[in-house]
Design a protein around this motif. Structure first.
Motif, PDB file in Angstrom:
ATOM      1  N   ASN A 138       0.825  -1.212   0.000  1.00 41.91           N
ATOM      2  CA  ASN A 138       0.000   0.000   0.000  1.00 41.91           C
ATOM      3  C   ASN A 138       0.861   1.265   0.000  1.00 41.91           C
ATOM      4  O   ASN A 138       0.708   2.162   0.837  1.00 41.91           O
ATOM      5  CB  ASN A 138      -0.947   0.008   1.207  1.00 41.91           C
ATOM      6  N   SER A 139       1.785   1.313  -0.950  1.00 45.00           N
ATOM      7  CA  SER A 139       2.681   2.454  -1.089  1.00 45.00           C
ATOM      8  C   SER A 139       2.897   2.744  -2.571  1.00 45.00           C
ATOM      9  O   SER A 139       2.830   1.825  -3.402  1.00 45.00           O
ATOM     10  CB  SER A 139       4.015   2.172  -0.390  1.00 45.00           C
ATOM     11  N   VAL A 140       3.168   4.004  -2.888  1.00 41.86           N
ATOM     12  CA  VAL A 140       3.211   4.417  -4.295  1.00 41.86           C
ATOM     13  C   VAL A 140       4.403   3.818  -5.035  1.00 41.86           C
ATOM     14  O   VAL A 140       4.243   3.211  -6.102  1.00 41.86           O
ATOM     15  CB  VAL A 140       3.252   5.956  -4.394  1.00 41.86           C
TER      16      VAL A 140
ATOM     17  N   ALA B 251      13.187   5.070  -5.309  1.00 39.85           N
ATOM     18  CA  ALA B 251      13.618   4.759  -3.942  1.00 39.85           C
ATOM     19  C   ALA B 251      13.691   3.252  -3.689  1.00 39.85           C
ATOM     20  O   ALA B 251      13.496   2.786  -2.572  1.00 39.85           O
ATOM     21  CB  ALA B 251      12.676   5.405  -2.924  1.00 39.85           C
ATOM     22  N   GLY B 252      13.963   2.503  -4.758  1.00 42.52           N
ATOM     23  CA  GLY B 252      14.047   1.047  -4.633  1.00 42.52           C
ATOM     24  C   GLY B 252      12.892   0.312  -5.258  1.00 42.52           C
ATOM     25  O   GLY B 252      12.886  -0.916  -5.322  1.00 42.52           O
ATOM     26  N   GLY B 253      11.881   1.028  -5.742  1.00 46.04           N
ATOM     27  CA  GLY B 253      10.778   0.397  -6.458  1.00 46.04           C
ATOM     28  C   GLY B 253      10.027  -0.629  -5.628  1.00 46.04           C
ATOM     29  O   GLY B 253       9.586  -0.343  -4.518  1.00 46.04           O
ATOM     30  N   VAL B 254       9.898  -1.833  -6.164  1.00 54.88           N
ATOM     31  CA  VAL B 254       9.123  -2.891  -5.512  1.00 54.88           C
ATOM     32  C   VAL B 254       9.612  -3.148  -4.090  1.00 54.88           C
ATOM     33  O   VAL B 254       8.819  -3.415  -3.186  1.00 54.88           O
ATOM     34  CB  VAL B 254       9.182  -4.187  -6.337  1.00 54.88           C
ATOM     35  N   ARG B 255      10.895  -3.053  -3.869  1.00 56.62           N
ATOM     36  CA  ARG B 255      11.460  -3.373  -2.557  1.00 56.62           C
ATOM     37  C   ARG B 255      11.567  -2.159  -1.630  1.00 56.62           C
ATOM     38  O   ARG B 255      12.150  -2.245  -0.555  1.00 56.62           O
ATOM     39  CB  ARG B 255      12.840  -3.996  -2.735  1.00 56.62           C
ATOM     40  N   ALA B 256      11.007  -1.003  -2.028  1.00 57.55           N
ATOM     41  CA  ALA B 256      11.201   0.244  -1.287  1.00 57.55           C
ATOM     42  C   ALA B 256      10.757   0.141   0.166  1.00 57.55           C
ATOM     43  O   ALA B 256      11.393   0.698   1.058  1.00 57.55           O
ATOM     44  CB  ALA B 256      10.460   1.386  -1.984  1.00 57.55           C
ATOM     45  N   GLU B 257       9.654  -0.560   0.419  1.00 56.40           N
ATOM     46  CA  GLU B 257       9.107  -0.629   1.781  1.00 56.40           C
ATOM     47  C   GLU B 257       9.475  -1.923   2.504  1.00 56.40           C
ATOM     48  O   GLU B 257       9.006  -2.164   3.614  1.00 56.40           O
ATOM     49  CB  GLU B 257       7.586  -0.496   1.743  1.00 56.40           C
ATOM     50  N   LEU B 258      10.305  -2.744   1.872  1.00 56.87           N
ATOM     51  CA  LEU B 258      10.674  -4.013   2.499  1.00 56.87           C
ATOM     52  C   LEU B 258      11.843  -3.815   3.453  1.00 56.87           C
ATOM     53  O   LEU B 258      12.773  -3.056   3.172  1.00 56.87           O
ATOM     54  CB  LEU B 258      11.066  -5.046   1.437  1.00 56.87           C
ATOM     55  N   SER B 259      11.805  -4.512   4.551  1.00 56.83           N
ATOM     56  CA  SER B 259      12.889  -4.460   5.520  1.00 56.83           C
ATOM     57  C   SER B 259      12.955  -5.791   6.255  1.00 56.83           C
ATOM     58  O   SER B 259      12.032  -6.611   6.173  1.00 56.83           O
ATOM     59  CB  SER B 259      12.667  -3.315   6.520  1.00 56.83           C
ATOM     60  N   GLY B 260      14.043  -6.008   6.970  1.00 57.28           N
ATOM     61  CA  GLY B 260      14.183  -7.218   7.754  1.00 57.28           C
ATOM     62  C   GLY B 260      14.169  -8.480   6.904  1.00 57.28           C
ATOM     63  O   GLY B 260      14.663  -8.501   5.770  1.00 57.28           O
ATOM     64  N   PRO B 261      13.584  -9.560   7.414  1.00 53.77           N
ATOM     65  CA  PRO B 261      13.551 -10.835   6.681  1.00 53.77           C
ATOM     66  C   PRO B 261      12.860 -10.739   5.326  1.00 53.77           C
ATOM     67  O   PRO B 261      13.222 -11.466   4.400  1.00 53.77           O
ATOM     68  CB  PRO B 261      12.789 -11.766   7.626  1.00 53.77           C
ATOM     69  N   ASP B 262      11.860  -9.852   5.203  1.00 53.40           N
ATOM     70  CA  ASP B 262      11.186  -9.703   3.916  1.00 53.40           C
ATOM     71  C   ASP B 262      12.152  -9.229   2.837  1.00 53.40           C
ATOM     72  O   ASP B 262      12.165  -9.754   1.716  1.00 53.40           O
ATOM     73  CB  ASP B 262      10.024  -8.706   4.037  1.00 53.40           C
ATOM     74  N   ARG B 263      12.969  -8.242   3.161  1.00 54.59           N
ATOM     75  CA  ARG B 263      13.944  -7.741   2.192  1.00 54.59           C
ATOM     76  C   ARG B 263      15.008  -8.793   1.892  1.00 54.59           C
ATOM     77  O   ARG B 263      15.467  -8.920   0.753  1.00 54.59           O
ATOM     78  CB  ARG B 263      14.593  -6.466   2.720  1.00 54.59           C
ATOM     79  N   LEU B 264      15.390  -9.553   2.910  1.00 57.68           N
ATOM     80  CA  LEU B 264      16.383 -10.614   2.713  1.00 57.68           C
ATOM     81  C   LEU B 264      15.856 -11.674   1.745  1.00 57.68           C
ATOM     82  O   LEU B 264      16.566 -12.109   0.835  1.00 57.68           O
ATOM     83  CB  LEU B 264      16.732 -11.248   4.052  1.00 57.68           C
ATOM     84  N   LEU B 265      14.605 -12.098   1.928  1.00 62.32           N
ATOM     85  CA  LEU B 265      14.014 -13.084   1.027  1.00 62.32           C
ATOM     86  C   LEU B 265      13.879 -12.528  -0.383  1.00 62.32           C
ATOM     87  O   LEU B 265      14.101 -13.245  -1.371  1.00 62.32           O
ATOM     88  CB  LEU B 265      12.648 -13.527   1.558  1.00 62.32           C
TER      89      LEU B 265
END
Length: 281
Positions: A99-101, A182-196
């Motif tokens: 839910n982010s642009v 700002a990173g596109g699809v992964r812009a709001e990912l952090s922690g284990p989600d970004r790692l995966l």
């Protein structure tokens, strides 16, 4: 002498730090708290991120590592392509669910990129299947005992490499995760989600490079060395080429890539398919 020794020690320390950087990043992401946006769809986010890792693993089970793949499916080439297409859903769910642009725009970019690369990519795979007379990966390897497909299917091989970059949104095809979003699809990912997410992307790149070996480079064929070692050498060579392209070719806008795909890649793939069809018949 003292300065030289100090410089050598400093270089060794920095070299060790660089070598351990990936492991440090993995450890950091594992313990990092997940960042949450307003009203995210957490279930869809988990499905998108996890499926991005699962898809390349499932695609890789039909790739022969030596004499035979883990699953020698009669429709292995179709299975490989189908698992690649699942990545579309993975990125779309990831970009939509937070839910982010910026992630949503990145997801739209990948869908546009997929619509551009998938058709010539599919024609390249059909060309291999036509040359082998089978949709089985191991049969494609057997059909190259006398002559590798890359020799008489160079256009299909070139198109496959381009589509591999687009499939893994890598190098010039990295617009879905580019810095201008700002990173596109992964812009709001952090922690284990970004790692995966990162693990899935790298897995896609490795699987795409590995699949080029049985499809175009004769599988484990080669002198002296065992077949599994030749597969590893060829996979590393293709992977090295894809990584090299990342640092040499600038990013391509989706609208321009779409034009190149429809006006250049698709006609070339059809010409290659026609030539192989004539030779086979």
């Amino acid at each position: 002498m003292t300065l030289g020794l100090a410089a050598a020690c400093l270089d060794a320390i920095l070299g060790g730090a660089r070598a351990s950087a990936p492991f440090g990043e993995v450890a950091r992401l594992l313990v990092q708290q997940r960042r949450r946006t307003l009203l995210p769809d957490t279930l869809l986010l988990r499905i998108g991120v996890v499926s991005l890792v699962v898809a390349p693993v499932l695609a890789g089970i039909v790739i022969p590592l030596a004499d035979a793949p883990v699953a020698d499916l009669a429709v292995g080439i179709v299975w490989f392509n189908a698992m690649e297409v699942c990545v579309w859903g993975s990125l779309w769910l990831t970009g939509w669910s937070v839910n982010s642009v910026y992630p949503l725009v990145g997801a739209y970019r990948f869908v546009a990129q997929g619509l551009a690369y998938e058709l010539p990519h599919m024609f390249a795979l059909i060309t291999v299947a036509l040359g082998a007379g089978s949709l089985r990966m191991s049969d494609a390897v057997q059909a190259q005992q006398g002559l590798w497909f890359v020799v008489w299917m160079p256009l299909a091989f070139l198109i496959y490499l381009v589509s591999a970059l687009a499939m893994a949104f890598w190098g010039p095809m990295s617009q879905p995760v580019s810095d201008d979003l700002a990173g596109g699809v992964r812009a709001e990912l952090s922690g284990p989600d970004r790692l995966l997410f990162q693990a899935g992307r790298y897995a896609l790149l490795v699987v795409a490079a590995a699949a080029a070996v049985p499809l175009f480079l004769g599988g484990g064929a080669g002198p002296v060395l065992p077949s599994w070692l030749w597969v590893l050498i060829k996979t590393t060579a293709v992977l090295g080429l894809l990584v090299w392209i990342r640092h040499r070719v600038p990013a391509i806008r989706m609208d321009r890539f779409t034009q190149v795909s429809w006006l250049v890649l698709i006609p070339l793939s059809l010409v290659q398919l026609l030539v192989v069809g004539i030779v086979v018949v």
